[in-house]
Structures are given as C-alpha cells and as structure tokens.
Design a protein around this motif. Structure first.
Motif, PDB file in Angstrom:
ATOM      1  N   SER A 324       0.842  -1.198   0.000  1.00  0.00           N
ATOM      2  CA  SER A 324       0.000   0.000   0.000  1.00  0.00           C
ATOM      3  C   SER A 324       0.876   1.246   0.000  1.00  0.00           C
ATOM      4  O   SER A 324       2.085   1.175   0.228  1.00  0.00           O
ATOM      5  N   SER A 327       1.636   4.901   4.820  1.00  0.00           N
ATOM      6  CA  SER A 327       0.578   5.512   5.629  1.00  0.00           C
ATOM      7  C   SER A 327       0.921   6.953   5.979  1.00  0.00           C
ATOM      8  O   SER A 327       2.073   7.284   6.285  1.00  0.00           O
ATOM      9  N   GLU A 329      -0.860   8.469   8.398  1.00  0.00           N
ATOM     10  CA  GLU A 329      -1.488   8.649   9.703  1.00  0.00           C
ATOM     11  C   GLU A 329      -0.577   9.487  10.597  1.00  0.00           C
ATOM     12  O   GLU A 329       0.615   9.232  10.718  1.00  0.00           O
ATOM     13  N   LYS A 409      -0.495  14.959   4.999  1.00  0.00           N
ATOM     14  CA  LYS A 409      -1.379  13.919   4.491  1.00  0.00           C
ATOM     15  C   LYS A 409      -1.622  14.158   3.005  1.00  0.00           C
ATOM     16  O   LYS A 409      -1.723  15.299   2.558  1.00  0.00           O
TER      17      LYS A 409
END
Length: 579
Positions: A324, A327, A329, A409
C-alpha cells in the motif's frame, strides 16, 4: 493440497470467520437432514421384511412405515433447504466483503501498481475471479458439509447392520481419495494458468475496445483479431486440459464406487443365503453403500470448482496483499497553503537503473505563473506526479510554504492543487455531479458560476435536462465539451495552486482565447504550473522552465529566453519555420 493452496484457504477463512454462525447452522442442518435421510433405508428394509411370502403381507405395518417414511423425507427436505439458504447467505456476505476489500485496496495502492498492471486484468480479478470464488464456496460448503455427515452417518449405520461388510467398504474407500488426489494436483495448475490467461484476454479486449477509433483509423482490425485469436487459442488449449483433468475425477470415482457397490452386493448376498442377513437388511445395506459412495462423487465433482476458486483466490490475495501507499497517519492535516513552492535537489526515476530527474532545483513565489516546456519524455509530467505525490522522490525535498510535502497527508496536499489534464475524465452521472466532484457541498448557483467562467454554461443549457443531464465516461458530449466541464470543476474549487497540463488541447481556438482569459482571472494571486506544447500560450508566464532529460537547462521569462538564443529560442522559432 499444496502448502501454497492451504495458505490461500487460510486467508479465505479469515473472511469467512465473521459469519461463523452460518457455518454452525449449515452443520446442524446437514446433520439433521442426513440423519433423517439415513432412516429411510432402514424403513424400506423393514417394509420389505414385512412381505413374508406370496399371500402373506403385513399391510398394517407397511402403511405405518410409509407414514414414518413420509415424515422422515419431509423433515430431511426442510433441513436441506435451510442448509442451502445458510450456505448462500454465508457465500454472499463473504464475497461482498472480499470484493469490497479488493476494490478498497485498489484505491490505496501506489499509482505505480496501477501503471504497471493491465487494467483489464485487474477488472477481471475484481469481477470474474471473485465470481469463481463464489461458485466454489457455494457448492463447496453445501456439498462438503452434507457429504462428510453422510459418509460418517452411513458408516455408523452400516456397522450396526453388519460390521464385516462395513469393513469391506471402509477398506476400499481410500481408492477414491487416491484417484481424486492424483487428478486434483494436475487440475489446480491448469486452473491457475487458465485464470491468468483469462485476465490477459480481458486486458486485451479492454485495450482494443477502449481505443476502437485508433484501431479502425490504422486498419488494425485483422491484426487485432489475430492477436485475440492467439490469446483465445492459448485459453482454449489450457481450458481443454483443465477440463479434461477435472472431468476424469467423476467417472474414476464412480468406477471405484461401482467396485464398492459390487463387493457389498456379493458379500451381502452370501450372508443372506447363509441366513446371517435378511432380504430387507441386504436392501438397506445396498442403499447405504450407494449413499456412502455418493458424497465422494459429489465432492470430487465440485473439486474442479474448488480448485478454480483457490486459483482465483490466490490472484485476489496478490492484490489485497500488495504494498500500500506509505501511511500518512499522524501527518499534518490542517494546512492552507499560500502557494510558495521550493524544490531542493530532487532526484527521481521510475526504474532504479534508468535516471530521469536529477538534481532538480526550483523556487516559486506565491502567485507566480510557471510554464514548463521541453521535448517529449523530458520529465514534465513526472514533475507534476511528484508535486501531487502520485510518486515520491528518491531523494531531495519538495516543500510548500517551507513544509515538506511528505510530512503532509496526501488528501491535505492534494486539496492545495487544482489539476486539469489533457485527458479529460468524467464519470457516469449528471453534469452537476461531475462539476461538483471536488466540492460535494457545492450549490447550484456555485456550479453555474463556475460553468460560466469555464464557458460551458451555454452548451449545458442546450442539453435536454441542463445540469441534470446524465453523461457517461464516453458520453453524449464532445471531447472539447468534456474538457470544459473539467475546467469548470477546477473553477469551482479555487485551489491555491493550479496545474494545467495541456488543459485546452481539445478546445477550438476562439473558445481557447476565452478560456485563457478565464484562467488569467483564476490564476490571479495563485501559483500556477502550466505544461504546454504550444509555446504561444505561455508567453505571459512569469517563469518558463525549459526541461531536457530530467533537468532544467534554461530558465527565465519569454523575452529573456529568446535573447539567450538557446534551446527555447530554437524551439519557439521552429513554429514559424518554413519546411
């Protein structure tokens, strides 16, 4: 099963686990359905024994047995239906989760994964491979549970009737397992190869149909058909072998079952002649022998579906378990950029051994208009991909307002940009929904205002349902009109940074002049990056970056670059050269 197949099955079980209550219902239903069906041979055997001799038949007892038989069959049928219902429910819920997880994964894989895999093959996985898993699960669970219970149940009943004959059946049973195992190993590999070729075929069909005008324009129809037939022939050859191996399973196990049935008949008849077994018990035993071997036929018959399901599942899990995006986060989310961008010693390549962008440096102030020009393959689109973090830099930094974009982000970063590409994209929906794609809470007045700014309002009004007109990706409007809608989409969001990648390439000259004016208003006070091949459209830019082989080789205003009499000057003057 091989270790790899078992691993795939274990992963599949994790999706089944949340619905384990249905497995319990299936097992209980199978147990009760089979139990009542196994009473039937005993009742029939007892009825036969009540036919004592010609003229001596105990009709009263036979009628009572027939009543019991009707009740037993009815109860068995009800639980058989309940088992099928729960199996269907279990399969539907599991497949729904699996399909959702696969599609969700495709939205979070790096763009590199989408770029390096055939789109048709990915579509084939999400649609056909998951359907194949569904077929395997639906047949597998129903027949596996009922088959196992039937085998165990009939074995217990046979032992109670005659232990010695039951032992013969048990000793001959491993033959069925051996035959099924021998064939299944060869079936699995062919089924997996068949799934891969099917994906290749879907990818080729999607490619040809998606570019049908180009195929026809270059007279490529015959070649396309030949290529299709070559892939289709490989699919046929592989599919034929897969079906041949799988089709051997049922007749081979039936042969073994026939041997078992014959042995039971011979030894049962000998026992009946010797007085150790009544005719009714022999009839009962033959029924049990048939019922005992029948599940092996059913399970072996569905084994092809299970093999194909496992092969398809391995392809699905290769997507789900793919890497993926890193991240984001915990990264910065509350940022409103002013549009100041700094690129500091950036290096990037799609392939490790083939460098593309090397030591890229750039400083862009708020509100500046930056044009990027250069020959094909120089890195213009790659630069845009890096700005948007579709790809991450190998080294160096890209900063917005002195903040490294990798500390933000992705959703926050991309809200700072408004991008209009050369290839317009619309989805199946109304014109209003397409324009409001980047601002879901937009009002009709806002959408109309954006459309007027993009000079698309006039043609939208002429459509049958105006802004409620439903269009599709390939749509009922022209390519130029599509691009106007994409421009209106950006006009609506009004981001601090604009990226225009040949944004007016499909628009007529008069409309383009109007759009350029609209863009000038939109770009006022906003940082803008303009990728263009027509150099006449970028003369008003504050900075023109001339790229070649991933590097900025010239930089300055239009007049400054012409005075340098270098690469840009030659490129610009080549537009007016007489051939």
């Amino acid at each position: 099963m091989t270790q790899k197949q078992l691993s795939v099955v274990k992963k599949l079980l994790t999706f089944i686990h949340p619905y384990k209550k249905y497995i319990i219902f299936i097992f209980i239903s199978a147990l009760l359905s089979v139990s009542f069906s196994l009473i039937t041979p005993i009742l029939i055997g007892n009825a036969i024994d009540y036919v004592i001799e010609p003229g001596r038949v105990d009709y009263k007892s036979i009628l009572q047995i027939l009543l019991y038989l009707a009740v037993s069959i009815a109860i068995s049928s009800v639980f058989q239906w309940f088992m099928s219902y729960n199996s269907t429910k279990l399969t539907s819920l599991t497949i729904s989760d699996l399909r959702s997880e696969t599609f969700k994964k495709l939205n979070f894989v790096p763009l590199k994964f989408i770029d390096t895999n055939s789109h048709g093959n990915l579509i084939n996985c999400v649609v056909n491979d998951i359907d194949q898993i569904s077929d395997g699960l639906l047949q597998g669970f129903t027949q596996l549970f009922s088959g196992v219970v039937t085998i165990l149940g009939t074995l217990i009943f046979m032992i109670n009737v005659n232990f010695k004959i039951a032992l013969i059946v048990v000793l001959l049973t491993p033959l069925s397992f051996f035959v099924a195992s021998f064939i299944s190993k060869r079936t699995y590999h062919k089924m997996r190869e068949q799934a891969q070729i099917r994906g290749e075929l879907s990818g080729y069909i999607e490619e040809i149909l998606g570019n049908e005008k180009t195929v026809k324009a270059f007279g490529y129809e015959k070649k396309a058909i030949l290529n299709f037939e070559e892939i289709n022939q490989r699919l046929y050859d592989c599919g034929s072998k897969a079906q041949f191996y799988s089709s051997l399973t049922n007749p081979c196990t039936r042969f073994v079952n026939g041997v078992v049935y014959a042995c039971v008949g011979i030894f049962g008849a000998i026992n009946a002649v010797n007085g150790n077994l009544s005719i009714g018990q022999l009839s009962c035993f033959l029924s049990y022998a048939n019922q005992y071997t029948k599940p092996f036929n059913e399970i072996s018959g569905v084994f092809t579906e299970l093999q194909s399901a496992v092969a398809s599942a391995s392809r699905i899990f290769s997507i789900i378990e793919s890497e993926s995006e890193i991240s984001d986060e915990g990264l910065l989310s509350d940022i409103q950029s002013q549009g100041e961008i700094k690129i500091d010693h950036v290096n990037f390549s799609y392939v490790p051994d083939i460098p593309l962008i090397e030591d890229f440096n750039l400083q862009v102030q708020k509100g500046q208009r930056v044009a990027i020009v250069g020959p094909t393959g120089c890195g213009k689109t790659t630069f845009i991909n890096l700005l948007m973090r579709f790809y991450d830099v190998n080294s160096g930094k890209i900063m917005i307002d002195n903040t490294d974009i990798r500390s933000m982000k992705r959703s926050t970063l991309r809200k700072q940009f408004g991008m209009v590409l050369q290839e317009s994209w619309l989805f199946n929906g109304t014109i209003f929904e397409n324009i409001a794609y980047g601002k879901s809470d937009a009002t009709m007045d806002e959408v109309i205002e954006a459309s007027k700014a993009a000079h698309s309002h006039s043609f939208i009004k002429r459509l049958p349902d105006g802004y409620d007109t439903i269009i599709s990706e390939d749509g009922n409007i022209s390519q130029g009109q599509k691009q106007l809608l994409c421009i209106a989409r950006i006009m609506l969001t009004k981001p601090p940074v604009l990226i225009l990648d040949e944004a007016t390439s499909n628009i007529d000259t008069r409309t383009e002049i109007k759009i350029q004016k609209a863009f000038l208003e939109l770009m006022n006070g906003r940082t803008s990056f303009i990728v263009a091949h027509r150099l006449s459209t970028i003369k008003e830019s504050d900075i023109i970056l001339v790229m070649d082989k991933g590097k900025i080789i010239e930089q300055g205003s239009h007049e400054e670059l012409l005075e340098q009499n270098g690469f840009y000057s030659n490129l610009y003057n080549s537009q007016f050269a007489v051939s």
